[in-house]
Design a protein around this motif. Sequence first.
Motif, short mmCIF file in Angstrom:
data_model
loop_
_atom_site.label_atom_id
_atom_site.label_comp_id
_atom_site.label_asym_id
_atom_site.label_seq_id
_atom_site.Cartn_x
_atom_site.Cartn_y
_atom_site.Cartn_z
N GLN A 158 -21.90 -16.56 -30.39
CA GLN A 158 -21.59 -17.43 -29.26
C GLN A 158 -22.26 -18.80 -29.42
OE1 GLN A 158 -19.49 -17.10 -26.75
NE2 GLN A 158 -20.07 -19.04 -25.81
N GLU A 159 -23.51 -18.79 -29.81
CA GLU A 159 -24.27 -20.04 -29.95
C GLU A 159 -23.69 -20.92 -31.06
OE1 GLU A 159 -28.86 -21.50 -30.95
OE2 GLU A 159 -28.43 -19.37 -30.61
N ASN A 160 -23.07 -20.30 -32.06
CA ASN A 160 -22.57 -21.05 -33.22
C ASN A 160 -21.05 -21.19 -33.26
OD1 ASN A 160 -25.05 -21.56 -35.17
ND2 ASN A 160 -25.33 -19.52 -34.28
N SER A 176 -19.10 -10.23 -21.69
CA SER A 176 -19.63 -11.27 -20.78
C SER A 176 -20.70 -12.12 -21.46
CB SER A 176 -20.21 -10.61 -19.52
OG SER A 176 -21.31 -9.77 -19.86
N ILE A 177 -21.03 -11.83 -22.71
CA ILE A 177 -22.04 -12.62 -23.43
C ILE A 177 -21.56 -14.05 -23.66
CG2 ILE A 177 -23.21 -12.83 -25.68
CD1 ILE A 177 -23.48 -9.76 -25.64
N GLY A 178 -20.26 -14.26 -23.78
CA GLY A 178 -19.77 -15.63 -23.96
C GLY A 178 -18.28 -15.69 -24.18
N ASP A 179 -17.74 -16.91 -24.18
CA ASP A 179 -16.28 -17.06 -24.27
C ASP A 179 -15.75 -16.99 -25.69
OD1 ASP A 179 -17.41 -19.46 -25.05
OD2 ASP A 179 -16.03 -20.72 -23.93
N PHE A 180 -16.62 -16.85 -26.69
CA PHE A 180 -16.18 -16.63 -28.07
C PHE A 180 -16.21 -15.14 -28.42
CE2 PHE A 180 -16.52 -21.11 -28.36
CZ PHE A 180 -15.84 -21.51 -29.50
N ILE A 181 -16.50 -14.31 -27.43
CA ILE A 181 -16.67 -12.87 -27.65
C ILE A 181 -15.50 -12.12 -27.02
CG2 ILE A 181 -18.24 -10.93 -27.36
CD1 ILE A 181 -19.35 -13.34 -29.00
N PHE A 182 -14.77 -11.36 -27.86
CA PHE A 182 -13.62 -10.60 -27.41
C PHE A 182 -13.77 -9.14 -27.83
CE2 PHE A 182 -12.20 -14.94 -28.02
CZ PHE A 182 -11.37 -15.19 -26.93
N ARG A 183 -13.12 -8.25 -27.08
CA ARG A 183 -13.06 -6.85 -27.50
C ARG A 183 -11.60 -6.41 -27.49
NH1 ARG A 183 -16.74 -3.77 -24.16
NH2 ARG A 183 -16.91 -5.15 -22.38
N ASN A 184 -11.15 -5.82 -28.60
CA ASN A 184 -9.82 -5.23 -28.65
C ASN A 184 -9.96 -3.72 -28.44
OD1 ASN A 184 -7.09 -4.94 -28.91
ND2 ASN A 184 -7.08 -5.00 -31.13
N ALA A 370 -12.89 -24.44 -33.98
CA ALA A 370 -13.01 -23.05 -33.56
C ALA A 370 -12.67 -22.87 -32.09
CB ALA A 370 -14.43 -22.54 -33.83
N LYS A 371 -12.98 -23.88 -31.28
CA LYS A 371 -12.67 -23.77 -29.85
C LYS A 371 -11.16 -23.74 -29.61
CE LYS A 371 -13.68 -25.64 -25.29
NZ LYS A 371 -12.29 -25.38 -24.83
N ALA A 372 -10.42 -24.55 -30.38
CA ALA A 372 -8.96 -24.57 -30.24
C ALA A 372 -8.38 -23.21 -30.62
CB ALA A 372 -8.36 -25.67 -31.11
N VAL A 373 -8.94 -22.58 -31.66
CA VAL A 373 -8.47 -21.25 -32.07
C VAL A 373 -8.84 -20.23 -31.00
CG1 VAL A 373 -8.55 -19.47 -33.85
CG2 VAL A 373 -8.69 -21.89 -34.50
N ARG A 374 -10.05 -20.33 -30.48
CA ARG A 374 -10.49 -19.44 -29.39
C ARG A 374 -9.54 -19.53 -28.21
NH1 ARG A 374 -12.20 -18.11 -24.69
NH2 ARG A 374 -11.06 -19.93 -24.00
N ASP A 375 -9.15 -20.74 -27.86
CA ASP A 375 -8.24 -20.94 -26.73
C ASP A 375 -6.88 -20.30 -26.99
OD1 ASP A 375 -10.25 -22.32 -25.48
OD2 ASP A 375 -9.43 -24.32 -25.91
N GLU A 376 -6.43 -20.34 -28.24
CA GLU A 376 -5.16 -19.71 -28.58
C GLU A 376 -5.26 -18.19 -28.45
OE1 GLU A 376 -2.23 -20.88 -29.09
OE2 GLU A 376 -2.75 -23.01 -29.11
N ILE A 377 -6.40 -17.62 -28.86
CA ILE A 377 -6.61 -16.18 -28.71
C ILE A 377 -6.57 -15.79 -27.24
CG2 ILE A 377 -8.31 -14.32 -28.95
CD1 ILE A 377 -9.22 -15.62 -31.55
N PHE A 391 -5.74 -10.66 -23.63
CA PHE A 391 -7.11 -10.70 -23.14
C PHE A 391 -7.17 -11.31 -21.74
CE2 PHE A 391 -7.60 -10.83 -27.79
CZ PHE A 391 -8.46 -9.75 -27.96
N ASP A 392 -8.05 -10.77 -20.90
CA ASP A 392 -8.26 -11.38 -19.59
C ASP A 392 -9.31 -12.47 -19.69
OD1 ASP A 392 -10.77 -10.15 -19.64
OD2 ASP A 392 -10.19 -8.52 -18.29
N ASP A 393 -9.70 -13.04 -18.55
CA ASP A 393 -10.64 -14.16 -18.56
C ASP A 393 -12.00 -13.79 -19.12
OD1 ASP A 393 -8.69 -15.76 -17.49
OD2 ASP A 393 -9.39 -15.56 -15.41
N ASN A 394 -12.31 -12.51 -19.14
CA ASN A 394 -13.61 -12.06 -19.64
C ASN A 394 -13.56 -11.65 -21.11
OD1 ASN A 394 -16.37 -11.69 -18.80
ND2 ASN A 394 -16.07 -9.49 -19.01
N GLY A 395 -12.36 -11.74 -21.73
CA GLY A 395 -12.23 -11.33 -23.13
C GLY A 395 -11.98 -9.85 -23.30
N ASP A 396 -11.56 -9.16 -22.22
CA ASP A 396 -11.28 -7.73 -22.26
C ASP A 396 -9.78 -7.48 -22.28
OD1 ASP A 396 -14.00 -7.10 -22.13
OD2 ASP A 396 -14.00 -7.15 -19.94
#
Length: 418
Positions: A158-160, A176-184, A370-377, A391-396
């Motif tokens: 998340q930090e990087n 919930s650790i951050g917006d770059f973190i997803f779980r499938n 990376a943020k643009a790719v994250r937004d696409e995900i 994915f929902d707003d929490n990455g779940d």
Amino acid sequence: MKKVLRVLSLLLVVSMVFGLAACGPKDGGKEADKKPAEEKVEKQEEGKEKADDKKEDAAKSDDKVEAGEVKIAVAAPLTGDNSEYGIGFKNAVTMMADTWNAKGGVNNSQIKVELFDDKNSPEEGVSVANKIASSGDIHCVIGHFASGVCMAAAPVYQENNVIEISPSSSHPDYSSIGDFIFRNNTVIVHEAKASIDIAVNDLGKKNIGIISIKTDWGVSTAGIVKDIIADLGDDVSVVAHEEVIEGSDDYRPAITKLDEAGADVVICVGMYNLVAPVARQYKEINPDIKLVGFSNSYSEELIKLGGEAVEDVSFPVIFFSKSDDEKVKAFVSEYSEKFGSEPSALTAQAYDSAGIYFTALEKAGPGADAKAVRDEIAKLSYDGVTGLTKFDDNGDVQKTFTKVTIKDGDFVLLKDAQ
């Protein structure tokens, strides 16, 4: 008199010259020594400034997805007791990368899979995360496997601005650790409800025992199972709960306590390497006991390790390899041909996780950060072998469970076995 004056004048001049000579080298030597030193310091400071400038420029460009070669990391246990899962992740991601490379790659860039063995250890997971984050050219990691390892490594990603998609983490706090973190994968509370539904409604049992591994995930999941059962009413209850060390050879003391408490079904909170020996040892004293696991037990290794003892063990899964869906059949056929075994549910989720990243990367376009790719995900609806992933707003994600059991040494739908 004039001669005397001339002599005195000459002596005065000579003394002044020697005086200057005596002082000159002392001060002049310092200046002579100081000048090269100052030049050296100035050069060092100038070099430092240039290095800092380079670091600053690198920091600005590190999260850029550059054209040429696309790297994706697989971080998972590739050795040790849980290597079955990590090897499945590696196989799945490699297979998805090969599929994309065969059709030209992502935005005309070929994909390279980088492997990192976290040994299923939180400490090693953090070390791996730091290596990936500092690489500068890896912007997505598929992994880790265990929730505890995922949660230890996720803050580094998340930090990087490194995207992490875990195919398996189910701990409620992970995404919930951050917006770059997803779980499938589903949050464990949903899967726990599905396992309990099998025990109570499909198998018709009321006296529930729990055997769980002493890990962050095991402790958390066992607590969730007990809370859900407590809300079901007085006719269903937990009669005993035993915690055990993962990887033990002898679970008989815990099994004896569960059996003496009158459990007619036991929910196993652990992987196949818990379920298989528990099934063997439990059926030595109670052949009629019913066992229910979680999707992380859905592996051919369970049948290999448990043999006849794991007959009738049941669990909910997001992916079922015997599905009639054409995408699933094609995936299972190709995977089995390449790797000699059918893919597990978590392997299939790793396969889709890689597909999600490559699709988002292509949509973001060449040179996207990376943020643009994250937004696409985050806004992607991906139709894969594990169904529709959004994915929902929490990455779940929310997934539909299929109830599976073991009959005659093979996985079948629970409804077909009853």
